[in-house]
Design a protein around this motif. Structure first.
Motif, PDB file in Angstrom:
ATOM      1  N   THR A   1       0.843  -1.182   0.000  1.00 23.58           N
ATOM      2  CA  THR A   1       0.000   0.000   0.000  1.00 23.58           C
ATOM      3  C   THR A   1       0.888   1.245   0.000  1.00 23.58           C
ATOM      4  N   PRO A   2       0.603   2.210  -0.920  1.00 23.69           N
ATOM      5  CA  PRO A   2      -0.622   2.408  -1.690  1.00 23.69           C
ATOM      6  C   PRO A   2      -0.771   1.523  -2.928  1.00 23.69           C
ATOM      7  N   SER A   3       0.325   1.050  -3.495  1.00 24.98           N
ATOM      8  CA  SER A   3       0.223   0.228  -4.685  1.00 24.98           C
ATOM      9  C   SER A   3       1.529  -0.529  -4.871  1.00 24.98           C
ATOM     10  N   ARG A   4       1.461  -1.675  -5.546  1.00 26.05           N
ATOM     11  CA  ARG A   4       2.658  -2.483  -5.784  1.00 26.05           C
ATOM     12  C   ARG A   4       3.233  -2.139  -7.156  1.00 26.05           C
ATOM     13  N   PRO A   5       4.385  -1.417  -7.212  1.00 25.91           N
ATOM     14  CA  PRO A   5       4.922  -1.013  -8.521  1.00 25.91           C
ATOM     15  C   PRO A   5       5.439  -2.215  -9.310  1.00 25.91           C
ATOM     16  N   ARG A   6       5.183  -2.200 -10.600  1.00 27.19           N
ATOM     17  CA  ARG A   6       5.662  -3.272 -11.482  1.00 27.19           C
ATOM     18  C   ARG A   6       6.913  -2.859 -12.245  1.00 27.19           C
ATOM     19  N   SER A   7       7.343  -1.609 -12.062  1.00 27.48           N
ATOM     20  CA  SER A   7       8.538  -1.112 -12.759  1.00 27.48           C
ATOM     21  C   SER A   7       9.092   0.068 -11.970  1.00 27.48           C
ATOM     22  N   VAL A   8      10.312   0.471 -12.322  1.00 28.37           N
ATOM     23  CA  VAL A   8      10.924   1.635 -11.684  1.00 28.37           C
ATOM     24  C   VAL A   8      10.095   2.885 -11.943  1.00 28.37           C
ATOM     25  N   ARG A   9       9.611   3.036 -13.168  1.00 26.74           N
ATOM     26  CA  ARG A   9       8.807   4.225 -13.490  1.00 26.74           C
ATOM     27  C   ARG A   9       7.572   4.300 -12.587  1.00 26.74           C
ATOM     28  N   GLU A  10       6.938   3.160 -12.351  1.00 28.61           N
ATOM     29  CA  GLU A  10       5.773   3.151 -11.466  1.00 28.61           C
ATOM     30  C   GLU A  10       6.189   3.462 -10.032  1.00 28.61           C
ATOM     31  N   GLY A  11       7.359   2.971  -9.620  1.00 27.69           N
ATOM     32  CA  GLY A  11       7.841   3.272  -8.281  1.00 27.69           C
ATOM     33  C   GLY A  11       8.075   4.756  -8.080  1.00 27.69           C
ATOM     34  N   VAL A  12       8.699   5.399  -9.055  1.00 21.33           N
ATOM     35  CA  VAL A  12       8.945   6.839  -8.987  1.00 21.33           C
ATOM     36  C   VAL A  12       7.624   7.598  -8.965  1.00 21.33           C
ATOM     37  N   ALA A  13       6.659   7.145  -9.784  1.00 22.69           N
ATOM     38  CA  ALA A  13       5.354   7.797  -9.822  1.00 22.69           C
ATOM     39  C   ALA A  13       4.632   7.714  -8.485  1.00 22.69           C
ATOM     40  N   LEU A  14       4.947   6.681  -7.698  1.00 18.70           N
ATOM     41  CA  LEU A  14       4.355   6.534  -6.366  1.00 18.70           C
ATOM     42  C   LEU A  14       5.087   7.367  -5.315  1.00 18.70           C
TER      43      LEU A  14
ATOM     44  N   VAL B   1      10.980  11.257 -16.024  1.00 13.72           N
ATOM     45  CA  VAL B   1       9.546  11.094 -15.750  1.00 13.72           C
ATOM     46  C   VAL B   1       8.753  12.360 -16.037  1.00 13.72           C
ATOM     47  N   GLY B   2       9.455  13.417 -16.459  1.00 15.25           N
ATOM     48  CA  GLY B   2       8.760  14.649 -16.816  1.00 15.25           C
ATOM     49  C   GLY B   2       8.133  15.353 -15.636  1.00 15.25           C
ATOM     50  N   ALA B   3       8.810  15.310 -14.490  1.00  8.07           N
ATOM     51  CA  ALA B   3       8.267  15.950 -13.287  1.00  8.07           C
ATOM     52  C   ALA B   3       9.422  16.434 -12.443  1.00  8.07           C
ATOM     53  N   GLY B   4       9.116  16.866 -11.221  1.00  6.78           N
ATOM     54  CA  GLY B   4      10.168  17.264 -10.298  1.00  6.78           C
ATOM     55  C   GLY B   4      10.389  18.759 -10.274  1.00  6.78           C
ATOM     56  N   ASN B   5      11.194  19.204  -9.312  1.00  4.52           N
ATOM     57  CA  ASN B   5      11.492  20.624  -9.114  1.00  4.52           C
ATOM     58  C   ASN B   5      12.787  20.969  -9.826  1.00  4.52           C
ATOM     59  N   ARG B   6      12.671  21.303 -11.120  1.00  3.19           N
ATOM     60  CA  ARG B   6      13.889  21.571 -11.898  1.00  3.19           C
ATOM     61  C   ARG B   6      14.454  22.955 -11.636  1.00  3.19           C
ATOM     62  N   GLY B   7      13.632  23.841 -11.153  1.00  2.00           N
ATOM     63  CA  GLY B   7      14.090  25.214 -10.966  1.00  2.00           C
ATOM     64  C   GLY B   7      14.862  25.440  -9.689  1.00  2.00           C
ATOM     65  N   GLY B   8      14.774  24.503  -8.747  1.00  2.00           N
ATOM     66  CA  GLY B   8      15.384  24.712  -7.448  1.00  2.00           C
ATOM     67  C   GLY B   8      16.682  23.970  -7.245  1.00  2.00           C
ATOM     68  N   VAL B   9      17.380  23.617  -8.332  1.00  2.00           N
ATOM     69  CA  VAL B   9      18.598  22.823  -8.220  1.00  2.00           C
ATOM     70  C   VAL B   9      19.657  23.541  -7.399  1.00  2.00           C
ATOM     71  N   GLY B  10      19.843  24.835  -7.657  1.00  2.00           N
ATOM     72  CA  GLY B  10      20.855  25.586  -6.924  1.00  2.00           C
ATOM     73  C   GLY B  10      20.605  25.579  -5.429  1.00  2.00           C
ATOM     74  N   ASP B  11      19.338  25.772  -5.033  1.00  2.00           N
ATOM     75  CA  ASP B  11      18.999  25.770  -3.612  1.00  2.00           C
ATOM     76  C   ASP B  11      19.268  24.403  -2.988  1.00  2.00           C
ATOM     77  N   LEU B  12      18.949  23.343  -3.729  1.00  2.04           N
ATOM     78  CA  LEU B  12      19.162  21.997  -3.205  1.00  2.04           C
ATOM     79  C   LEU B  12      20.648  21.695  -3.056  1.00  2.04           C
ATOM     80  N   LEU B  13      21.464  22.145  -4.014  1.00  6.63           N
ATOM     81  CA  LEU B  13      22.905  21.938  -3.902  1.00  6.63           C
ATOM     82  C   LEU B  13      23.460  22.665  -2.682  1.00  6.63           C
ATOM     83  N   GLU B  14      22.970  23.872  -2.437  1.00  5.76           N
ATOM     84  CA  GLU B  14      23.411  24.600  -1.245  1.00  5.76           C
ATOM     85  C   GLU B  14      22.982  23.875   0.026  1.00  5.76           C
ATOM     86  N   ARG B  15      21.807  23.266  -0.013  1.00  4.60           N
ATOM     87  CA  ARG B  15      21.312  22.566   1.171  1.00  4.60           C
ATOM     88  C   ARG B  15      22.223  21.398   1.552  1.00  4.60           C
ATOM     89  N   VAL B  16      22.824  20.744   0.559  1.00  6.93           N
ATOM     90  CA  VAL B  16      23.730  19.621   0.856  1.00  6.93           C
ATOM     91  C   VAL B  16      25.184  20.082   0.916  1.00  6.93           C
TER      92      VAL B  16
END
Length: 495
Positions: free
Chosen positions: A323-336, A367-382
């Motif tokens: 639960t919530p669902s059993r992924p059958r592929s990596v793409r489905e896992g990422v979508a979950l 997967v055509g998703a995600g926060n592409r605009g915040g890469v700089g902030d994320l790099l600073e965070r790590v």
């Protein structure tokens, strides 16, 4: 872990096999070593430690003839030497065992041991002589679980390491450099490594031991040399320094406690398994909750990595419920909303010849998703400079490469994040940063599952520990459980 294998040998009494004095080296005008001294005695295990970039790798390459020093002198058994090629170092009795083994998997143990040095009789390779010599060396190391005719690819990692050691002994190695020798070993296999090092010491072999795992340094070393920013900080008998003091010498500051405070409590269930299984797992019941770090323990072959891959969809569950669902592929896992930080970042987590930015956006673009605009902030965070975004990942240290993998998944804001050996091959400073980030992600509501072969890390980071054995859950332990309790469940020594 078993008791230390360190001896009380006095290097001054046994005589130095290797003496390096005033070693300096620059690349393209950048100083990477400056005035480094290192002495290693016969029958001594001498640890060399330091953060990534401290100069350890360059120093080892100078020892093994890959690089020539710009300054300084090297003596072997009291005689000056100057190596222009690794083969010259090997002929002088210096061998190195890399973290990634240099073996031909399709060939036999004996063929690997004598590769390029095959004994010849009447114009043909004398296989009988080769196998007899290999068998003798295996016997000297007390190894009886495999033989000269076994194919290397069929051997587990720990036994492949034995083949590397036998290869070194076959050329009468006087000095053996071991570079992160336990990186690919499970906890119980490290015990075998310790025994082998003890036998090398008994033979009078000088061992230079490089490891980011400080407990191993205290378990096996007689002395330790600390490098920082290309210079030697100090050399001390291992009995005259504590782990905290050694960390302070390496990083130049106190790291406080090794692990961040645990969470105050778990939140809602983000992922639930009921009687889940596949060809390697059986009847897995598990819940991962927001704000919680669940540690996964077990011996090699217990199903730890297979569990992560099944949850992620890379090796899907075929029975039971998820639960919530059993992924059958990596793409489905990422979508979950599931992410996986794999144990082999170079082979599975990164495109080494691409830039940091391109690596960070690998999943988001796929997967055509995600926060592409915040890469700089994320790099600073790590704690990675955004200016490094265009640098090729292959030029980063292991710790910074791992941070890039983390940012890759952070762009997706995963609900569940799976870590398989999150700090393998990174230095103590980077480990602390990764541990802090994992706890921050958990505190922000991410459900985290962490697989680790390092029991101190597993116990220090986990809010509870699930132990696997033979593809099943052997038991669950609370935060702060003892190493003995974990290993007892993993090995089947407790009910």
């Amino acid at each position: 872990m078993s008791e230390a294998v360190g001896s009380t040998s006095d290097p001054g009494k046994t005589g130095h096999v290797l003496s390096m004095r005033g070693i300096g080296k620059s690349f393209l005008g950048v100083r990477v070593l400056s005035g480094v001294d290192l002495e290693v005695a016969a029958g001594e295990v001498h640890a060399v430690v330091g953060e990534n970039g401290a100069g350890k790798s360059t120093l080892m390459k100078i020892i093994c003839g890959v690089h020539a020093p710009d300054e300084g002198t090297i003596e072997l058994d009291g005689r000056p030497v100057a190596f222009g090629h690794p083969l010259q170092a090997q002929r002088s009795g210096i061998m190195i065992i890399h973290q990634e083994f240099n073996l031909l998997p399709e060939r036999t143990v004996a063929e690997n041991v004598f590769l390029g040095r095959e004994p010849v009789r009447r114009g043909l390779v004398d296989r009988a002589a080769m196998e007899k010599a290999t068998a003798r060396l295996l016997d000297e190391l007390g190894e009886s679980t495999f033989g000269p005719r076994d194919t290397v690819k069929r051997l587990p990692v720990a036994q492949q390491q034995i083949v590397e050691i036998v290869k070194a002994l076959s050329v009468n190695a006087r000095l053996l450099v071991m570079d992160e020798p336990s990186a690919a070993l499970a906890e119980h296999e490290v015990e075998l490594l310790y025994r082998l090092i003890g036998r090398l010491r008994d033979r009078g072999v000088a061992v230079v031991y490089i490891s980011h795992r400080l407990r191993e340094v205290f378990d096996v070393a007689d002395r330790v040399t600390v490098l920082k920013d290309g210079a030697r900080v100090t050399t001390l008998p291992i009995g005259e320094v504590t782990p905290d003091e050694l960390i302070r010498l390496m990083v130049g500051r106190d790291l406080g406690t090794y692990y961040p405070p645990r969470s105050a409590g778990a939140g809602e269930v983000r992922l639930s398994l009921r009687a889940a299984g596949n060809h390697k797992l059986r009847d897995i019941d598990l819940e991962l909750r927001a704000g919680e770090i669940v540690g996964i323990a077990g011996l090699q072959g217990s199903g730890r990595s297979e569990l992560a891959k099944a949850i992620f969809g890379a090796e899907p569950f075929t029975t039971g419920e998820m639960t919530p669902s059993r992924p059958r592929s990596v793409r489905e896992g990422v979508a979950l909303g599931i992410g996986l930080v794999t144990e082999d970042r170079k082979a599975e987590g990164l495109a080494l010849r691409q830039s940091v930015r391109d690596n960070v956006l690998l999943v988001a673009r796929a997967v055509g998703a995600g926060n592409r605009g915040g890469v700089g902030d994320l790099l600073e965070r790590v704690r990675l400079s955004p200016g490094r975004g265009e640098h090729e990942v292959r030029y980063l240290s292991g710790g910074n490469q791992q941070k890039v993998v983390l940012v890759k998944w952070m762009t997706m804001a995963p609900r569940v994040l799976l870590f398989d050996e999150p700090t393998r091959g990174v230095d103590v400073g980077a480990k602390a940063a990764i541990h802090d980030l994992m706890r921050e992600l958990a505190n922000d509501g991410t459900a985290i599952m962490m697989i680790s072969s390092e029991l101190p890390e597993l116990i220090g980071m986990s809010d509870r520990i699930v132990v696997l054995r033979d593809g099943r859950i052997a038991g669950t332990l609370p935060a702060g459980a003892s190493e003995e309790a974990v290993m007892g469940l993993a090995a089947g020594e407790v009910a």
